[in-house]
Design a protein around this motif. Structure first.
Motif, PDB file in Angstrom:
ATOM      1  N   THR A 186       0.869  -1.261  -0.042  1.00 62.48           N
ATOM      2  CA  THR A 186      -0.020  -0.201   0.017  1.00 62.48           C
ATOM      3  C   THR A 186       1.074   1.207   0.074  1.00 62.48           C
ATOM      4  O   THR A 186       0.714   2.076  -0.718  1.00 62.48           O
ATOM      5  CB  THR A 186      -0.925  -0.119   1.108  1.00 62.48           C
TER       6      THR A 186
ATOM      7  N   GLU B 134       2.320   1.875  -3.544  1.00 60.24           N
ATOM      8  CA  GLU B 134       1.241   2.176  -4.377  1.00 60.24           C
ATOM      9  C   GLU B 134       0.949   3.855  -4.014  1.00 60.24           C
ATOM     10  O   GLU B 134       0.793   4.716  -4.940  1.00 60.24           O
ATOM     11  CB  GLU B 134       0.049   1.516  -4.322  1.00 60.24           C
ATOM     12  N   LEU B 135       0.971   4.210  -3.047  1.00 53.60           N
ATOM     13  CA  LEU B 135       0.664   5.698  -2.367  1.00 53.60           C
ATOM     14  C   LEU B 135       1.915   6.627  -2.838  1.00 53.60           C
ATOM     15  O   LEU B 135       1.599   7.382  -3.533  1.00 53.60           O
ATOM     16  CB  LEU B 135       0.418   5.698  -0.976  1.00 53.60           C
TER      17      LEU B 135
ATOM     18  N   SER C 122       1.476   9.423  -5.868  1.00 52.66           N
ATOM     19  CA  SER C 122       2.091  10.898  -5.572  1.00 52.66           C
ATOM     20  C   SER C 122       3.075  11.264  -6.768  1.00 52.66           C
ATOM     21  O   SER C 122       3.042  12.371  -7.319  1.00 52.66           O
ATOM     22  CB  SER C 122       2.440  11.046  -4.170  1.00 52.66           C
TER      23      SER C 122
ATOM     24  N   TRP D 282      -2.544  11.850  -0.899  1.00 47.47           N
ATOM     25  CA  TRP D 282      -1.711  10.587  -1.175  1.00 47.47           C
ATOM     26  C   TRP D 282      -0.430  10.777  -0.179  1.00 47.47           C
ATOM     27  O   TRP D 282      -0.069   9.713   0.412  1.00 47.47           O
ATOM     28  CB  TRP D 282      -1.326  10.350  -2.638  1.00 47.47           C
TER      29      TRP D 282
ATOM     30  N   LEU E 154      -1.378  10.233   3.270  1.00 46.91           N
ATOM     31  CA  LEU E 154      -1.831   8.621   3.577  1.00 46.91           C
ATOM     32  C   LEU E 154      -0.364   7.898   3.639  1.00 46.91           C
ATOM     33  O   LEU E 154      -0.475   7.052   4.298  1.00 46.91           O
ATOM     34  CB  LEU E 154      -2.743   8.271   2.621  1.00 46.91           C
ATOM     35  N   SER E 155       0.348   8.029   2.658  1.00 40.73           N
ATOM     36  CA  SER E 155       1.708   7.315   2.740  1.00 40.73           C
ATOM     37  C   SER E 155       2.403   7.462   4.098  1.00 40.73           C
ATOM     38  O   SER E 155       2.671   6.505   4.726  1.00 40.73           O
ATOM     39  CB  SER E 155       2.428   7.656   1.550  1.00 40.73           C
TER      40      SER E 155
END
Length: 75
Positions: A29, A32-33, A37, A66, A69-70
């Protein structure tokens, strides 16, 4: 403030396999983040045309979310 054992939530311990599986999912995850970005920033600098400004600002908002979230996933 010190937290004593009696005030902590009693959660079942995760087994080694479960911890490894969750760690792998979090890592995927996170990747992906970060990828989102970076691609978003590249797109951000490639936008042209009459809707440049609103698209530029919208991409900035998405990229910021993003990145936040990361950071959360990394912690």
């Amino acid at each position: 403030m010190t937290i004593t054992r009696s005030s902590q939530a009693h959660l079942p311990a995760l087994g080694d396999h479960q911890r490894a599986e969750i760690g792998n999912e979090l890592q995927a995850t996170l990747l992906e983040l970060i990828d989102l970005s970076l691609v978003g920033k590249q797109l951000h600098w490639s936008v042209v045309g009459p809707l440049f400004r609103p698209l530029h600002l919208q991409l900035d908002e998405l990229i910021d979310s993003w990145r936040e979230l990361s950071d959360t996933v990394a912690e």
